[in-house]
Scaffold this active site. Structure first.
Site, PDB file in Angstrom:
ATOM      1  N   HIS A 181      48.453  -7.040  -1.618  1.00 20.01           N
ATOM      2  CA  HIS A 181      48.321  -7.261  -0.177  1.00 20.01           C
ATOM      3  C   HIS A 181      49.640  -6.955   0.533  1.00 20.01           C
ATOM      4  CE1 HIS A 181      44.834  -9.611  -1.557  1.00 20.01           C
ATOM      5  NE2 HIS A 181      44.350  -9.415  -0.356  1.00 20.01           N
ATOM      6  N   ASP A 234      39.130  -1.789  -2.492  1.00 19.82           N
ATOM      7  CA  ASP A 234      39.587  -3.025  -1.873  1.00 19.82           C
ATOM      8  C   ASP A 234      39.977  -2.637  -0.440  1.00 19.82           C
ATOM      9  OD1 ASP A 234      40.378  -5.664  -1.606  1.00 19.82           O
ATOM     10  OD2 ASP A 234      41.541  -5.688  -3.455  1.00 19.82           O
TER      11      ASP A 234
END
Length: 530
Positions: free
Chosen positions: A188, A262
């Site tokens: 992330h 993702d």
């Protein structure tokens, strides 16, 4: 031809938005681009009634836009520390708690309940199970989201959970291919690199994926991680690597199903390649579905960027056609407009029902783990010195954990058994002065129970525990999330592992401490305490 192509490309996109109603921009994406699906987060989830109203509104909009099949509506409902459903739904044990049960049937049952509750809310696709083998103690982003550190255990528990969800006709996702377990960097916020050779990857990281592919995988999600053994170009994430997606997954492992990314707004992609360019490169690499979870502008620009790439010849229409065919086959298997009209009389009676809560509690009893070093448990009654609880404030969560456990309190749970127990709270970053003050307050107690969520205060917490033990205070450490937090702490009198900071896990654990329940969990990872 242009409009037709644009809508085919739109089917390759999963988009997200803020709020509990469908915004104009999402309606625009549905009508103009025919986006393939919607991803929901906690920001979209209200009461069960509100959630069902939202998913119904989304599907009605798709019907008005003349979709051949309903929208994909997906969510990260891994359970445990990563869950999107809120109040009114059943809190279910996460992966490492399931791994600690050593009971594969438990994984199937929890998968089945997950399927029943999601389908009742109009959610047709779960972005789970996690098949990462967590063999790196410093892995904060996966950790307890994994079934454990053994590839065989992850394979069998992942397969069982997948089968449980599929039994309720809920689509499933294997993630994060080729494996996110052996890294200490969160994708992330940056690009992790896994340096292992292909032989090691086949022995560990790839095993669970191969097992579940053979068992009938629906979708595989890619990881934003660099694998130099698979992709020779430096710092290329697996998500945009043709060598990984087409070479390894499609050709070598012979996977014929849908591949998704993702979220492409994660920094491992966004800061290096850019979301819009990342979408085009992922499709070039062999991905079918692109996920952009937040920004409407990036969603539209990415769709248009792929459209321009086809027009310019950087992408062929055959690539788009192959992906839309795979998506169509998945929708044919799971999604029909007729099925949406065959809802149960009152689907919301299933969500959070007593039967589901009872099954979950039985699994928590099988998973909560007690290591009683000094044979002091259970505590049947207070000694004259009494019991103190130390709660360390904590705001360190990974970005994927968008549910903050503000309504969970260790002190409150313990006080139901020992009303005279005193609760102390302190910063998660203890100072030397705070340690000294706490020792003076706590040394008068016989037992001090310390709830630990992260290892951020390990050095000072070590001093506190050592000084309390020197004062003949029995210290019980409750690892409220990752079991690895105890590695940096000195030996204590007893350890309780709950694997997740959820109310059901905590109540079962504390009931066991005071002899009101029996728990049977075994650590699914190796812990070495100094």
């Amino acid at each position: 031809m242009g409009t037709s192509l644009l809508k085919k490309i739109g089917q390759l996109f999963i988009i997200g938005f803020a709020g509990k109603t469908v915004p104009y921009e999402v309606k625009q994406c549905i009508h103009t681009y025919h986006v393939g699906g919607i991803i929901l987060f906690s920001r979209n989830i209200g009461t069960p009634e509100e959630t069902l109203a939202l998913t119904t509104e989304l599907q009605r909009e798709a019907k008005r836009a003349n979709y051949e099949y309903p929208l994909f509506i997906c969510v990260d409902q891994e359970n445990g520390v990563v869950r999107r459903l809120g109040k009114g739904t059943t809190i279910l044990p996460g992966a490492m708690m399931l791994g600690a049960t050593n009971d594969v049937k438990a994984a199937y049952e929890i998968g089945q309940i997950t399927g029943k509750e999601l389908k009742s809310l109009g959610i047709n696709w779960n972005l789970a199970p996690v098949l990462d083998v967590n063999n790196n103690p410093n892995n904060r982003v996966i950790g307890v989201r994994s079934f454990g550190e053994c590839p065989e255990k992850v394979s069998q528990f992942g397969k069982a959970m997948m089968a449980g969800m599929q039994s309720e006709r809920l689509m499933t996702t294997l993630k994060h291919f080729p494996g996110h377990g052996d890294t200490h960097v969160d994708s992330h916020v940056n690009l992790p690199v896994i340096p292992h050779d292909i032989e090691r990857l086949k022995e560990v990281e790839l095993k669970p994926f191969q097992t579940c592919m053979k068992a009938g995988a629906d979708v595989i999600m890619t990881a934003h991680i660099s694998f130099p053994a698979l992709e020779k170009k430096r710092d290329v994430p697996a998500t945009v690597s043709k060598a990984v997606i087409t070479g390894l997954l499609r050709e070598e492992l012979r996977y014929k199903g849908v591949v998704m990314t993702d979220c492409l707004e994660m920094e491992a992609i966004a800061s290096e390649i850019g979301t819009e360019q990342g979408a085009m490169q992922a499709i070039q690499a062999g991905v079918d579905l692109v996920t952009i979870s937040h920004s409407f502008d990036k969603q539209v620009r990415s769709i248009q960027n792929v459209y321009e790439a086809v027009k310019n010849g950087d992408l062929t229409e055959e690539v788009i056609e192959r992906s839309t065919n795979r998506i169509r086959m998945l929708k044919e298997t799971y999604l029909q407009w007729e099925d949406l009209h065959r809802e149960r009389d009152d689907p919301l009676t299933i969500v959070g029902c007593k039967e589901h809560r009872e099954i979950a509690r039985k699994v928590y009893k099988k998973g909560v783990t007690i290591v009683d070093e000094k044979k002091m448990l259970p505590i049947y009654q207070n000694s004259s010195g009494g019991i103190a609880i130390l709660e360390l404030e904590n705001d360190i969560f990974t970005q994927v954990e968008d549910q903050r456990p503000s309504d969970v309190s260790l002190g409150k749970v313990i006080s139901t058994y020992v009303r005279s127990a005193e609760t102390y709270r302190s910063s998660n970053m203890l100072t030397r002065c705070e340690v000294s003050e706490l020792v003076n307050k706590l040394k008068t107690f016989d037992i001090v129970m310390i709830g630990v969520l992260t290892g951020s205060s390990a050095r000072m917490l070590r001093q506190l525990i050592e000084q309390l033990e020197n004062e003949r205070v029995s210290v019980i450490i409750i690892a409220l999330k990752s079991p690895y937090v105890v590695v940096d702490l000195p030996r204590a009198s007893a350890y309780i592992y709950t694997y997740e900071y959820t109310y059901p896990a905590l109540t079962v654990a504390i009931a066991a401490v005071f002899g009101k329940e029996q728990v049977y969990g075994q650590l699914p990872i190796k812990i070495s305490i100094q």
